[in-house]
Design a protein around this motif. Sequence first.
Motif: not given
Length: 228
Positions: A166-188
């Motif tokens: 959350r310390v990253l800019e909300a719409q930055s590529p880094e923030a979006r990539s982490i969001e995808r990683a978290v979603a993938s981990a929770r799905k698994i």
Amino acid sequence: MIEKIRPGMLVALSTRLRGGVKYERVDLNHERDGSTDIAKWETERKITDAEEYDAAKKLQSRVRALIESVSIWTPFGIICPTDNVEQLDEKIAEAQALCAEFNDSAQYSHVSFSVLRGEIAESDREARESVAAELDELLRDLERAMETGKVKDIRRIASRLKQTSRVLEAQSPEARSIERAVASARKIAKQIVARVSNQETIDDLLNVGTRSSVNAARCAILGQEDAA
């Protein structure tokens, strides 16, 4: 590599509870065996007014909750984004009023707190590097948890990773990539729970596609060359 982080204030919060409880130590035994020193003792705690003391402890927690409600918890401390600073001032004033109200009526306990704020610029290189290093370590931990199939660890690390990001800019590529990683981990994690409940193997689940989103996030955080 992270170019910017959300500008804000690093908030150092200290809460204090004085009075209301007393500890007495009684030495039971003290002996020396050669170079070994052995001591035994017991401690007695006496709370004069248990109801008041419980209320004071709850107030301590309430003060912290108020400050954190408009801030971001990170491994580096509490960070309040710049656009929440006005709300932070309001929460501090509310906490001060609650403490004053309690202290005026309390007989034995006294609750106080202090806040120290330091500014963090969005282009602060040292801060950006520290955030990148912490996120990379969390991504590594998440990858290991996914590979071993430990659901509790996956969920715990994913939550911490999301909070820290959350310390990253909300719409930055880094923030979006982490969001995808978290979603993938929770799905698994959900899939592992379902398979274990049905007494199915999870080997194929852990070996196929478990690392791609995490690796992509590491590439975004550190830069392609560093992550490789």
